[in-house]
Design an enzyme around this catalytic site. Structure first.
Site, PDB file in Angstrom:
ATOM      1  N   GLY A 205     -10.894   1.243   6.541  1.00 35.91           N
ATOM      2  CA  GLY A 205     -10.511   0.853   5.185  1.00 35.91           C
ATOM      3  C   GLY A 205     -10.104  -0.611   5.212  1.00 35.91           C
ATOM      4  O   GLY A 205     -10.836  -1.497   4.776  1.00 35.91           O
ATOM      5  N   ARG A 206      -8.926  -0.844   5.804  1.00 39.61           N
ATOM      6  CA  ARG A 206      -8.374  -2.197   5.865  1.00 39.61           C
ATOM      7  C   ARG A 206      -9.352  -3.211   6.477  1.00 39.61           C
ATOM      8  O   ARG A 206      -9.499  -4.330   5.996  1.00 39.61           O
ATOM      9  CB  ARG A 206      -7.092  -2.168   6.713  1.00 39.61           C
ATOM     10  CG  ARG A 206      -6.306  -3.450   6.730  1.00 39.61           C
ATOM     11  CD  ARG A 206      -5.195  -3.350   7.777  1.00 39.61           C
ATOM     12  NE  ARG A 206      -4.465  -2.116   7.704  1.00 39.61           N
ATOM     13  CZ  ARG A 206      -3.368  -1.913   6.982  1.00 39.61           C
ATOM     14  NH1 ARG A 206      -2.857  -2.900   6.286  1.00 39.61           N
ATOM     15  NH2 ARG A 206      -2.755  -0.739   6.973  1.00 39.61           N
TER      16      ARG A 206
ATOM     17  N   GLY B 172      -8.064   2.670  10.843  1.00 39.08           N
ATOM     18  CA  GLY B 172      -6.929   2.018  11.495  1.00 39.08           C
ATOM     19  C   GLY B 172      -7.205   0.673  12.118  1.00 39.08           C
ATOM     20  O   GLY B 172      -6.262  -0.021  12.518  1.00 39.08           O
TER      21      GLY B 172
ATOM     22  N   GLU C 285     -13.736   5.761   9.958  1.00 34.25           N
ATOM     23  CA  GLU C 285     -13.248   5.679   8.573  1.00 34.25           C
ATOM     24  C   GLU C 285     -12.478   4.386   8.339  1.00 34.25           C
ATOM     25  O   GLU C 285     -11.277   4.419   8.049  1.00 34.25           O
ATOM     26  CB  GLU C 285     -12.330   6.872   8.280  1.00 34.25           C
ATOM     27  CG  GLU C 285     -12.999   8.216   8.423  1.00 34.25           C
ATOM     28  CD  GLU C 285     -12.008   9.382   8.338  1.00 34.25           C
ATOM     29  OE1 GLU C 285     -10.781   9.146   8.395  1.00 34.25           O
ATOM     30  OE2 GLU C 285     -12.472  10.518   8.226  1.00 34.25           O
TER      31      GLU C 285
ATOM     32  N   TYR D  54      -4.876  -1.956   0.376  1.00 37.99           N
ATOM     33  CA  TYR D  54      -3.553  -1.445   0.040  1.00 37.99           C
ATOM     34  C   TYR D  54      -2.804  -2.440  -0.855  1.00 37.99           C
ATOM     35  O   TYR D  54      -1.604  -2.644  -0.710  1.00 37.99           O
ATOM     36  CB  TYR D  54      -2.765  -1.083   1.320  1.00 37.99           C
ATOM     37  CG  TYR D  54      -3.577  -0.144   2.194  1.00 37.99           C
ATOM     38  CD1 TYR D  54      -3.760   1.179   1.805  1.00 37.99           C
ATOM     39  CD2 TYR D  54      -4.229  -0.597   3.340  1.00 37.99           C
ATOM     40  CE1 TYR D  54      -4.563   2.031   2.561  1.00 37.99           C
ATOM     41  CE2 TYR D  54      -5.028   0.253   4.091  1.00 37.99           C
ATOM     42  CZ  TYR D  54      -5.188   1.561   3.701  1.00 37.99           C
ATOM     43  OH  TYR D  54      -5.976   2.404   4.431  1.00 37.99           O
TER      44      TYR D  54
ATOM     45  N   TYR E 225       6.710  -2.281   3.628  1.00 35.98           N
ATOM     46  CA  TYR E 225       6.555  -2.306   5.097  1.00 35.98           C
ATOM     47  C   TYR E 225       7.064  -3.607   5.712  1.00 35.98           C
ATOM     48  O   TYR E 225       6.788  -3.874   6.883  1.00 35.98           O
ATOM     49  CB  TYR E 225       5.073  -2.221   5.491  1.00 35.98           C
ATOM     50  CG  TYR E 225       4.239  -1.159   4.829  1.00 35.98           C
ATOM     51  CD1 TYR E 225       4.597   0.182   4.879  1.00 35.98           C
ATOM     52  CD2 TYR E 225       3.038  -1.499   4.214  1.00 35.98           C
ATOM     53  CE1 TYR E 225       3.783   1.135   4.297  1.00 35.98           C
ATOM     54  CE2 TYR E 225       2.227  -0.537   3.636  1.00 35.98           C
ATOM     55  CZ  TYR E 225       2.608   0.778   3.679  1.00 35.98           C
ATOM     56  OH  TYR E 225       1.798   1.723   3.113  1.00 35.98           O
TER      57      TYR E 225
ATOM     58  N   CYS F 150      13.405  -6.400 -11.396  1.00 30.97           N
ATOM     59  CA  CYS F 150      14.860  -6.312 -11.208  1.00 30.97           C
ATOM     60  C   CYS F 150      15.221  -5.531  -9.947  1.00 30.97           C
ATOM     61  O   CYS F 150      15.826  -4.444 -10.024  1.00 30.97           O
ATOM     62  CB  CYS F 150      15.475  -5.654 -12.433  1.00 30.97           C
ATOM     63  SG  CYS F 150      14.982  -6.488 -13.926  1.00 30.97           S
ATOM     64  N   GLU F 151      14.778  -5.998  -8.821  1.00 31.31           N
ATOM     65  CA  GLU F 151      15.085  -5.382  -7.522  1.00 31.31           C
ATOM     66  C   GLU F 151      15.167  -6.525  -6.510  1.00 31.31           C
ATOM     67  O   GLU F 151      14.280  -7.384  -6.500  1.00 31.31           O
ATOM     68  CB  GLU F 151      13.923  -4.480  -7.029  1.00 31.31           C
ATOM     69  CG  GLU F 151      13.540  -3.352  -7.911  1.00 31.31           C
ATOM     70  CD  GLU F 151      14.270  -2.052  -7.587  1.00 31.31           C
ATOM     71  OE1 GLU F 151      14.921  -1.975  -6.530  1.00 31.31           O
ATOM     72  OE2 GLU F 151      14.173  -1.149  -8.420  1.00 31.31           O
TER      73      GLU F 151
HETATM   74  C1  LIG Z   1      -7.459   9.884   7.562  1.00 30.60           C
HETATM   75  C2  LIG Z   1      -7.522   8.418   7.381  1.00 30.60           C
HETATM   76  N1  LIG Z   1      -8.677   7.787   7.622  1.00 30.60           N
HETATM   77  C3  LIG Z   1      -8.794   6.455   7.458  1.00 30.60           C
HETATM   78  C4  LIG Z   1      -7.735   5.688   7.022  1.00 30.60           C
HETATM   79  C5  LIG Z   1      -7.941   4.229   6.824  1.00 30.60           C
HETATM   80  O1  LIG Z   1      -7.116   3.454   7.593  1.00 30.60           O
HETATM   81  P1  LIG Z   1      -7.381   1.893   7.654  1.00 30.60           P
HETATM   82  O2  LIG Z   1      -7.377   1.367   6.272  1.00 30.60           O
HETATM   83  O3  LIG Z   1      -6.284   1.329   8.445  1.00 30.60           O
HETATM   84  O4  LIG Z   1      -8.699   1.682   8.327  1.00 30.60           O
HETATM   85  C6  LIG Z   1      -6.504   6.296   6.774  1.00 30.60           C
HETATM   86  C7  LIG Z   1      -5.343   5.507   6.341  1.00 30.60           C
HETATM   87  O5  LIG Z   1      -4.295   5.973   5.999  1.00 30.60           O
HETATM   88  C8  LIG Z   1      -6.397   7.710   6.956  1.00 30.60           C
HETATM   89  O6  LIG Z   1      -5.250   8.347   6.708  1.00 30.60           O
END
Ligand SMILES: Cc1ncc(COP(=O)(O)O)c(C=O)c1O
Length: 417
Positions: free
Chosen positions: A276-277, A239, A274, A371, A317, A342-343
Site C-alpha cells: 500500500g504505502r 508493509g 499487498e 494513509y 503516530y 482545537c487540540e
Molecule cells: C493485511 C494487510 N495487508 C497490507 C497492508 C498494507 O500495508 P502497507 O501500506 O504498509 O504496505 C496492511 C496495512 O495495514 C494490512 O493490514
C-alpha cells in the site's frame, strides 16, 4: 522520477507548478502523481519477476478510485478490508477474481457481498470467522475460498499501533494454533482452503522481519501442502517501507526481492503481496496555505489551513513528514507547523527547522499519498480537502472539495423538537 521537485524555484507536481493547481483547486489540497504510482508498481513487479507474484494493492493506503484504477490498469488486484473498500475496488475496475478480503471483524453482510462478487479469497483472521463464511457460503450456495492469516510473532520494529504480526496483536491466528484452524476449516462445508497469509506491520524499514517470518511459516506450509491439494498460495502481506526523510534507507524493490524471493521459491507456492504505502506514499503531497505566524513566549507557531483532520499521521503516530515551501527559499526558522483544530495534538511538525514562511505562503507536506486522505475526518466541521491527480502536464480533480452543505448531508432535525 521524483514526482515533486523544484523547477525555477517553484515546487512542481510532475510538470505542473503546485501554485497553479492551488489557484484552480484551493487549499488544503492533496496532489497525486500518476507517474509515480505507475513507476512504483512497475519497479516492484519487475524486481519480483522471478516469481511473478500477484500484486494486490492494499486499497486502505489510498482509496481514491483514480488511484485504485491506476494500479488496476497495470494489472494489480486489490486487498480490501471492508465492504466499502470492496465496492470502491469494483467501481474502479478491479476484477473480483483479483480481490482478497482481510480484516478481523468482517460482518455477515460484508462476507455475503464478497461471496456474491466471487472474490479470489478471504484472508481469515479467526476460527469464528471460518464458521461465519461457511454458513454464508452454504446459505448462498457459494464456495468461500480462504487463506488463514497466521501471526508469526515477529517484531517488525515499527510503531506499536502499526505492528500487526506480534503475538499480542489482534490479527490472525497464532502460528501454533494454525494447523488446528486449518483442520477446522477442512471440516466445514462451503470452504476451500487456498493458502496462507501473513502481514507483519508497516512500515518495515528492513527486510529481516519478512525473512524471519518466512522461516517460521515454512514448516506449516509443508504440512498444509501435503494435507490439502487445494493449498497452493502464500500471501506475505504489505508493509514495505518508504523514505519519509532523506537520511532513511527503506529497502529498494531489488533489495526486497533479493531477501524474499529465495525463501519464497523454496516454498513452491504461488505468491501474493499487498503493498500500500510503497505504491502511494511518496506519490502524494498535502498542500496548505499559511493562515498566521505567531510568536509565543516560548516558540513560533506557523498555523496552516490544513489540520489533523486532513492528515492525522503526525498526531496519531508522531510520524515525520518533510515540509517544503512551494516557493523555494533557503530561509529556515525553528518552531511548530500546526493546524487550526482545537487540540494541542493538531500538528504536522514540532520543534523543527521549518521553511521561514509568511501569512499567505504555501507549503507542501510531503509523503502524504498513503494513509493521508483516507484517514481524514470532519472534526471541527472541517470539509474534506480536494484531491487532484497529475500526469505530466495534465491534471484532474479526482475528488471535489466538500462543501458546508456536504457537512450536514444526511442529518435531520426531529420534528418533535
Ligand atoms: C493485511 C494487510 N495487508 C497490507 C497492508 C498494507 O500495508 P502497507 O501500506 O504498509 O504496505 C496492511 C496495512 O495495514 C494490512 O493490514
Amino acid at each position: 522520477m521524483n514526482a515533486f521537485s523544484y523547477k525555477n524555484k517553484e515546487l512542481h507536481a510532475e510538470q505542473i507548478p503546485v501554485r497553479v493547481l492551488v489557484e484552480t483547486h484551493g487549499t488544503p489540497l492533496y496532489i497525486y502523481s500518476h507517474t509515480h504510482l505507475v513507476d512504483q508498481y512497475r519497479a516492484l513487479s519487475e524486481a519480483m519477476a522471478a516469481i511473478n507474484p500477484f500484486i494486490f494493492y492494499a486499497v486502505k493506503a489510498n482509496t481514491n478510485m483514480a488511484v485504485i484504477q491506476a494500479f488496476a490498469q497495470q494489472g494489480a488486484g486489490a486487498d480490501v478490508v471492508s465492504g466499502g473498500e470492496l465496492y470502491r475496488a469494483r467501481r474502479a475496475g478491479v476484477d473480483a477474481s483479483k480481490i482478497v478480503f482481510a480484516g478481523v471483524g468482517k460482518s455477515v453482510a460484508e462476507i455475503e457481498y464478497a461471496l456474491q462478487e466471487d472474490i479470489l479469497y478471504f484472508t481469515v483472521e479467526s476460527e469464528p470467522e471460518l464458521e461465519r463464511i461457511s454458513a454464508s457460503a452454504q446459505r448462498l450456495g457459494k464456495i468461500g475460498r480462504i487463506a488463514i492469516r497466521v501471526n508469526p510473532d515477529v517484531d517488525p520494529k515499527t510503531h506499536k499501533y502499526t505492528s500487526t504480526g506480534k503475538k499480542e496483536n489482534k490479527f490472525g491466528v497464532d502460528l501454533e494454533r494454525a494447523v488446528k484452524a486449518y483442520e477446522h476449516a477442512a471440516s466445514l462445508p462451503g470452504l476451500e482452503i487456498t493458502g496462507v497469509h501473513m502481514h507483519l506491520g508497516s512500515p518495515l524499514m528492513t527486510t529481516a522481519p519478512y525473512v524471519e517470518a518466512l522461516e517460521k511459516v515454512r514448516p506449516l506450509c509443508d504440512t498444509l501442502k501435503t494435507r490439502y491439494p487445494s493449498f497452493k498460495h502464500i500471501d506475505i502481506g504489505g508493509g514495505l517501507g518508504i523514505n519519509y526523510r532523506s537520511n532513511q534507507n527503506a529497502p529498494t524493490p531489488t533489495e526486497f526481492a533479493e531477501a524474499v524471493v529465495p525463501p519464497l521459491k523454496k516454498l513452491g507456492l504461488t505468491v501474493g503481496i499487498e503493498p500500500g504505502r510503497f505504491l502511494t506514499g511518496n506519490g502524494g503531497i498535502l498542500v496548505t496555505r499559511i493562515e498566521y505566524v505567531k510568536q509565543n513566549a516560548f516558540k513560533k507557531f506557523i498555523v496552516a489551513d490544513a489540520a489533523m483532520n486532513d492528515l492525522i499521521r503526525p498526531s496519531l503516530y508522531e510520524a515525520y513528514h518533510e515540509v517544503l515551501p512551494v516557493q523555494q527559499s533557503p530561509e529556515m526558522v525553528f518552531g511548530d507547523l500546526v493546524g487550526p483544530i482545537c487540540e494541542s495534538g493538531d500538528f504536522f511538525a514540532v520543534d523543527r527547522e521549518l521553511p521561514d514562511v509568511c501569512q499567505g505562503d504555501l507549503v507542501a507536506i510531503m509523503s502524504a499519498g498513503a494513509y493521508g486522505f483516507v484517514m481524514a475526518s470532519n472534526y471541527n466541521s472541517r470539509p474534506h480537502a480536494a484531491e487532484v491527480m497529475v500526469n505530466g502536464t495534465q491534471s484532474e480533480c479526482v475528488r471535489k472539495r466538500q462543501t458546508r452543505e456536504d457537512l450536514v448531508k444526511g442529518e435531520t432535525l426531529p420534528e418533535w423538537m
